[in-house]
Design a protein around this motif. Structure first.
Motif, PDB file in Angstrom:
ATOM      1  N   LYS A 147       0.736  43.098 -10.783  1.00  0.00           N
ATOM      2  CA  LYS A 147       1.471  43.658  -9.678  1.00  0.00           C
ATOM      3  C   LYS A 147       0.453  43.966  -8.364  1.00  0.00           C
ATOM      4  O   LYS A 147       0.706  43.717  -7.325  1.00  0.00           O
ATOM      5  CB  LYS A 147       2.667  44.730 -10.030  1.00  0.00           C
ATOM      6  N   ALA A 148      -0.548  44.749  -8.950  1.00  0.00           N
ATOM      7  CA  ALA A 148      -1.519  45.133  -8.012  1.00  0.00           C
ATOM      8  C   ALA A 148      -2.281  43.910  -7.369  1.00  0.00           C
ATOM      9  O   ALA A 148      -2.616  44.026  -5.957  1.00  0.00           O
ATOM     10  CB  ALA A 148      -2.600  46.232  -8.462  1.00  0.00           C
TER      11      ALA A 148
ATOM     12  N   GLN B 236       0.069  42.151  -4.956  1.00  0.00           N
ATOM     13  CA  GLN B 236       0.315  42.893  -3.757  1.00  0.00           C
ATOM     14  C   GLN B 236      -0.896  42.760  -2.624  1.00  0.00           C
ATOM     15  O   GLN B 236      -0.711  42.447  -1.477  1.00  0.00           O
ATOM     16  CB  GLN B 236       0.577  44.272  -3.885  1.00  0.00           C
ATOM     17  N   ARG B 237      -1.967  42.621  -3.029  1.00  0.00           N
ATOM     18  CA  ARG B 237      -3.120  42.590  -2.486  1.00  0.00           C
ATOM     19  C   ARG B 237      -3.478  40.883  -1.733  1.00  0.00           C
ATOM     20  O   ARG B 237      -3.970  40.868  -1.092  1.00  0.00           O
ATOM     21  CB  ARG B 237      -4.583  43.095  -3.140  1.00  0.00           C
TER      22      ARG B 237
ATOM     23  N   SER C 127      -1.484  38.913  -0.853  1.00  0.00           N
ATOM     24  CA  SER C 127      -0.682  38.648   0.492  1.00  0.00           C
ATOM     25  C   SER C 127      -1.489  38.907   1.353  1.00  0.00           C
ATOM     26  O   SER C 127      -1.172  38.608   2.508  1.00  0.00           O
ATOM     27  CB  SER C 127       0.544  39.615   0.292  1.00  0.00           C
TER      28      SER C 127
END
Length: 255
Positions: free
Chosen positions: A120-121, A124-125, A127
């Motif tokens: 997930k981390a 998110q980055r 993007s």
């Protein structure tokens, strides 16, 4: 016989999604086999794309529907003259095993990787252009510095759950691709179009072009008809449609 380039075009949304997933599974498999940390990054990018696609569509239901459709088609041809019964049984057994493996996946496909906090981390980055570099996600940087055996083991933990999907898609697309014999045709002045038989819906079309031709096809189509424009590849300026008669092979995959 000269070598050729193969271009494919899906004729429905289900096959479109399967082709994209096949592409991503091949990307993951290729880069997982490499040891460089850049390869691990590329494999994880492919995995995250798979997770995104499987979150947007009910791939499990679509795959099971396609397998069931294939099994129904095979049942209809089982008693036709000239059918190789042993080969047919092998295909049917493969489809039934693929369906069982898909049924055994708990919940939505890709949920294990989708719910992983580490992934997930990174997602998110990702993007943000360059957002997953070492100072943005130090835990990711730490992961990439681990021995390749540890990185592969971690990747296997995320991909084992979705491996049956890869195998099922490979089988379904292989059946479609081998369901018809290629025809040798000519595109006058680089253009060709053809109507499709609505009684036998085509799944995708495959276009083969000899490597000696510096052209590629722009393909548009749907369940009723399709068209090909053979464009001349150029390093400068916009591509233009070829003015020559272009020989090519066409396969309308109907299975």
């Amino acid at each position: 016989m000269s070598q050729e380039m193969i271009f494919e075009h899906p004729l429905n949304e289900r096959i479109r999604t399967f082709l994209r997933l096949e592409h991503l599974f091949e990307k993951v498999d290729y880069f997982v086999a490499q040891s460089a940390h850049w390869s691990t990054r590329a494999a994880l990018d492919g995995l995250l794309d798979i997770v995104t696609i499987t979150a947007r569509a009910d791939i499990k239901t679509e795959l099971l529907k396609e397998i069931d459709r294939n099994l129904s088609t095979l049942a209809r041809v089982r008693h036709q003259p000239g059918v190789d019964q042993s080969a047919l049984k092998e295909v049917v057994d493969g489809l039934e095993q693929a369906a069982a493996s898909i049924h055994d996946i708990p919940g939505q496909i890709g949920s294990k990787a989708r719910d992983d906090d580490f992934l997930k981390a990174i997602a998110q980055r990702n993007s943000i252009p360059g957002g997953a570099c070492s100072f943005d996600v130090p835990l990711y940087h730490h992961f990439l510095t681990q021995p390749i055996e540890q990185r592969r083991a971690r990747m296997a933990g995320w991909t084992d759950e979705i491996q049956p999907v890869s195998e099922a898609i490979r089988l379904v697309l292989s059946l479609a691709r081998t369901s018809a014999t290629p025809r040798q045709l000519i595109a006058p002045e680089g253009f060709f179009q053809e109507a499709l038989d609505l009684q036998v819906p085509a799944q995708l079309i495959r276009v083969g072009i000899g490597l000696e031709w510096a052209v590629y096809p722009e393909i548009s189509g749907h369940k009723n008809r399709f068209s090909l424009r053979f464009m001349e590849a150029s390093t400068a300026g916009r591509p233009v449609q070829s003015s020559e008669d272009v020989p090519f092979k066409l396969t309308c995959c109907v299975f």
